[in-house]
Write an enzyme that holds these catalytic residues in place. Structure first.
Site, PDB file in Angstrom:
ATOM      1  N   GLY A  51     -10.353  27.816  -1.656  1.00 17.24           N
ATOM      2  CA  GLY A  51     -11.519  28.665  -1.384  1.00 17.24           C
ATOM      3  C   GLY A  51     -11.464  29.302  -0.003  1.00 17.24           C
ATOM      4  CD  GLU A  67      -7.350  26.580  -5.411  1.00 15.42           C
ATOM      5  OE1 GLU A  67      -6.122  26.824  -5.269  1.00 15.42           O
ATOM      6  OE2 GLU A  67      -8.249  27.308  -4.950  1.00 15.42           O
ATOM      7  CD  GLU A 126     -10.091  31.006  -4.478  1.00 13.53           C
ATOM      8  OE1 GLU A 126     -10.763  30.014  -4.124  1.00 13.53           O
ATOM      9  OE2 GLU A 126      -9.786  31.220  -5.658  1.00 13.53           O
ATOM     10  CB  ALA A 139     -14.140  24.443  -2.944  1.00 19.77           C
TER      11      ALA A 139
HETATM   12  C1  HXC Z   1     -13.280  18.101   1.540  1.00 18.15           C
HETATM   13  C2  HXC Z   1     -11.644  17.994   3.147  1.00 18.15           C
HETATM   14  C3  HXC Z   1     -10.996  19.112   2.575  1.00 18.15           C
HETATM   15  C4  HXC Z   1     -11.593  19.718   1.417  1.00 18.15           C
HETATM   16  C5  HXC Z   1      -9.860  18.461   4.263  1.00 18.15           C
HETATM   17  N1  HXC Z   1     -10.914  17.648   4.191  1.00 18.15           N
HETATM   18  N2  HXC Z   1      -9.889  19.372   3.283  1.00 18.15           N
HETATM   19  N3  HXC Z   1     -12.775  17.503   2.628  1.00 18.15           N
HETATM   20  N4  HXC Z   1     -12.723  19.165   0.949  1.00 18.15           N
HETATM   21  N5  HXC Z   1     -11.062  20.794   0.841  1.00 18.15           N
HETATM   22  C6  HXC Z   1     -11.233  16.508   5.063  1.00 18.15           C
HETATM   23  C7  HXC Z   1     -10.338  15.335   4.818  1.00 18.15           C
HETATM   24  O1  HXC Z   1     -10.804  14.584   3.721  1.00 18.15           O
HETATM   25  C8  HXC Z   1     -10.480  14.574   6.133  1.00 18.15           C
HETATM   26  O2  HXC Z   1     -11.714  13.892   6.125  1.00 18.15           O
HETATM   27  C9  HXC Z   1     -10.598  15.713   7.144  1.00 18.15           C
HETATM   28  O3  HXC Z   1     -11.006  16.867   6.419  1.00 18.15           O
HETATM   29  C10 HXC Z   1      -9.284  16.015   7.825  1.00 18.15           C
HETATM   30  O4  HXC Z   1      -8.316  16.257   6.808  1.00 18.15           O
HETATM   31  P1  HXC Z   1      -6.893  15.508   6.781  1.00 18.15           P
HETATM   32  O5  HXC Z   1      -6.408  15.603   5.392  1.00 18.15           O
HETATM   33  O6  HXC Z   1      -7.013  14.160   7.386  1.00 18.15           O
HETATM   34  O7  HXC Z   1      -6.069  16.454   7.766  1.00 18.15           O
HETATM   35  P2  HXC Z   1      -4.503  16.745   7.736  1.00 18.15           P
HETATM   36  O8  HXC Z   1      -3.728  15.483   7.479  1.00 18.15           O
HETATM   37  O9  HXC Z   1      -4.219  17.495   8.987  1.00 18.15           O
HETATM   38  O10 HXC Z   1      -4.248  17.664   6.460  1.00 18.15           O
HETATM   39  C11 HXC Z   1      -4.812  18.983   6.423  1.00 18.15           C
HETATM   40  C12 HXC Z   1      -4.764  19.563   4.979  1.00 18.15           C
HETATM   41  C13 HXC Z   1      -5.400  18.555   3.994  1.00 18.15           C
HETATM   42  C14 HXC Z   1      -3.290  19.815   4.601  1.00 18.15           C
HETATM   43  C15 HXC Z   1      -5.493  20.882   4.999  1.00 18.15           C
HETATM   44  O11 HXC Z   1      -6.669  18.198   4.507  1.00 18.15           O
HETATM   45  C16 HXC Z   1      -5.570  19.094   2.629  1.00 18.15           C
HETATM   46  O12 HXC Z   1      -4.616  19.161   1.865  1.00 18.15           O
HETATM   47  N6  HXC Z   1      -6.815  19.456   2.278  1.00 18.15           N
HETATM   48  C17 HXC Z   1      -7.149  19.868   0.930  1.00 18.15           C
HETATM   49  C18 HXC Z   1      -6.647  21.272   0.682  1.00 18.15           C
HETATM   50  C19 HXC Z   1      -7.011  21.723  -0.737  1.00 18.15           C
HETATM   51  O13 HXC Z   1      -6.557  21.134  -1.731  1.00 18.15           O
HETATM   52  N7  HXC Z   1      -7.824  22.795  -0.842  1.00 18.15           N
HETATM   53  C20 HXC Z   1      -8.239  23.295  -2.124  1.00 18.15           C
HETATM   54  C21 HXC Z   1      -9.552  22.697  -2.479  1.00 18.15           C
HETATM   55  S1  HXC Z   1     -10.099  23.162  -4.099  1.00 18.15           S
HETATM   56  P3  HXC Z   1     -11.810  12.322   6.458  1.00 18.15           P
HETATM   57  O14 HXC Z   1     -13.262  12.005   6.237  1.00 18.15           O
HETATM   58  O15 HXC Z   1     -10.863  11.638   5.558  1.00 18.15           O
HETATM   59  O16 HXC Z   1     -11.388  12.275   7.908  1.00 18.15           O
HETATM   60  C22 HXC Z   1     -10.694  24.695  -3.927  1.00 18.15           C
HETATM   61  C23 HXC Z   1     -11.220  25.299  -5.185  1.00 18.15           C
HETATM   62  C24 HXC Z   1     -11.568  26.732  -4.970  1.00 18.15           C
HETATM   63  O17 HXC Z   1     -10.721  25.253  -2.888  1.00 18.15           O
HETATM   64  C25 HXC Z   1     -12.639  27.163  -5.885  1.00 18.15           C
HETATM   65  C26 HXC Z   1     -13.407  28.331  -5.362  1.00 18.15           C
HETATM   66  C27 HXC Z   1     -14.060  28.182  -4.015  1.00 18.15           C
END
Ligand code: HXC
Length: 258
Positions: A109, A132, A112, A65
Site C-alpha cells: 500500500g 503482498e 500504491e 497496509a
Molecule cells: C504492520 C508493520 C508493517 C506493516 C512493518 N511493521 N511493516 N506493521 N503492517 N505493513 C512493523 C513491524 O511489525 C515492526 O513492529 C516494526 O514495524 C518494524 O518492522 P521490522 O520488520 O522490525 O523492520 P525491518 O526488520 O527493518 O524490516 C522492514 C520491512 C519489514 C522489510 C519493511 O517490516 C516488512 O517486510 N514489512 C512488511 C512489508 C509488507 O509485506 N507490506 C505489504 C503489506 S500488505 P514490532 O512491533 O514488531 O516492532 C499491503 C496490502 C495493500 O500493503 C492493499 C492496499 C492498501
C-alpha cells in the site's frame, strides 16, 4: 483538525504531509488513511495551498497496509466494508498537484499510495515493492494496475510475483520515479519542486494534472482530443493572457488563478 498519525505543515503555499507511525514503519491503518484523506481534502479546499507533498520518515515512506489490523478479517468483512476503496477514491479525487517524496520502504500500500500521487521523487535509499504475495494476498490499491502502466508488464509481474524490492535507481530507469536525490536532500528537493508548481497558475496546473491523468483512461485519439479541448479552454483564462504577455514583455508572469 488535530491528527495523531500524520503531521501537516503549510508554508509558502505548499502543504507538507508527513506520515507518522514510526513504530510500524508508517503502516497504513484505518486511522492513518482516514487522517491522510481528510488532510488532503483540507489542503485541496485551502486557498493558501497550491501544491501538496506527502512524505514519510527516512526509513520508510510506508511499509504497506497495516498487516496486524488486516490479519483476522474475513472475506465478508473486507468485501462489506469495501476495504481501501474509499482511500483510493478520495486520494485520486484531489485536484491540486501531489508529489510523493519517498525515502526508505514504499511497499504494498505504500508503493500504491506513492503511485496515486502525481509524481514520485525518490531518495537514493528508496525501495519499492509489491510483496503482498508473501502474505498470501495480492495488491489491493493499484499495485497490479498502476504499476503495470508505469513500468510495463514484465517488471510489474516480477515485483508482484517474486515480492522483491526495486531500488531507487531501478525505479527511475523503469519510469516509476521522476528523479532520485540524496536522502538528506529529499524533502528540500520535493518542497523545491512543489514551490515551482505553486508559482504557476493553479487553474492551469489542475488542468494539466487532469489531462495527464486522462491518458491512463482514454484511447490515444480521445486523449488527444480531450487535451486539445482543454488547451483551447485555457484561452478563456486571464492567466493565459498574462502568461503570454509576460513572455513577450520579457518579465515574470503574475498569475491570479483566473
Ligand atoms: C504492520 C508493520 C508493517 C506493516 C512493518 N511493521 N511493516 N506493521 N503492517 N505493513 C512493523 C513491524 O511489525 C515492526 O513492529 C516494526 O514495524 C518494524 O518492522 P521490522 O520488520 O522490525 O523492520 P525491518 O526488520 O527493518 O524490516 C522492514 C520491512 C519489514 C522489510 C519493511 O517490516 C516488512 O517486510 N514489512 C512488511 C512489508 C509488507 O509485506 N507490506 C505489504 C503489506 S500488505 P514490532 O512491533 O514488531 O516492532 C499491503 C496490502 C495493500 O500493503 C492493499 C492496499 C492498501
Amino acid at each position: 483538525m488535530a491528527f495523531e498519525t500524520i503531521i501537516v505543515e503549510v508554508e509558502n503555499h505548499v502543504a507538507l504531509i508527513r506520515l507518522n507511525r514510526p513504530d510500524a514503519l508508517n503502516a497504513l491503518n484505518t486511522q492513518l488513511l482516514g487522517e491522510l484523506c481528510t488532510a488532503l481534502e483540507e489542503a485541496d479546499a485551502n486557498d493558501k495551498v497550491r501544491c501538496i507533498v506527502i512524505t514519510g520518515s527516512e526509513k520508510a515512506f510506508a511499509a504497506g497496509a497495516d498487516i496486524r489490523e488486516m490479519s483476522q478479517k474475513t472475506f465478508v468483512e473486507v468485501f462489506d466494508e469495501n476495504l481501501f476503496a474509499d482511500a483510493n477514491d478520495r486520494i485520486t479525487s484531489i485536484r491540486k498537484p501531489i508529489i510523493a517524496a519517498v525515502s526508505g520502504y514504499a511497499l504494498g500500500g505504500g508503493c500504491e499510495l506513492a503511485m496515486m500521487c502525481d509524481f514520485i521523487i525518490a531518495a537514493d535509499t528508496a525501495k519499492f515493492g509489491q510483496p503482498e504475495i508473501n502474505l498470501g494476498v495480492i495488491a489491493g490499491m493499484g499495485g497490479t494496475q498502476r504499476l503495470t502502466r508505469f513500468v510495463g508488464k514484465s517488471k510489474s509481474m516480477d515485483l508482484n510475483l517474486t515480492g522483491r524490492f526495486m531500488d531507487a535507481e531501478e525505479a527511475e530507469r523503469a519510469g516509476l520515479v521522476s528523479r532520485v536525490v540524496p536522502a538528506k536532500k529529499l524533502v528540500e528537493e520535493a518542497l523545491g519542486a512543489a514551490q515551482k508548481i505553486a508559482e504557476k497558475s493553479l487553474v492551469t496546473a489542475m488542468a494539466a494534472k487532469e489531462a495527464v491523468n486522462r491518458s491512463y483512461e482514454l484511447a490515444l485519439n480521445e486523449g488527444i482530443l480531450f487535451e486539445r479541448r482543454v488547451f483551447h479552454s485555457m484561452f478563456a483564462t486571464e492567466d493565459q493572457k498574462e502568461g503570454m504577455a509576460a513572455f513577450l514583455e520579457k518579465r515574470a508572469a503574475q498569475f491570479r488563478d483566473k
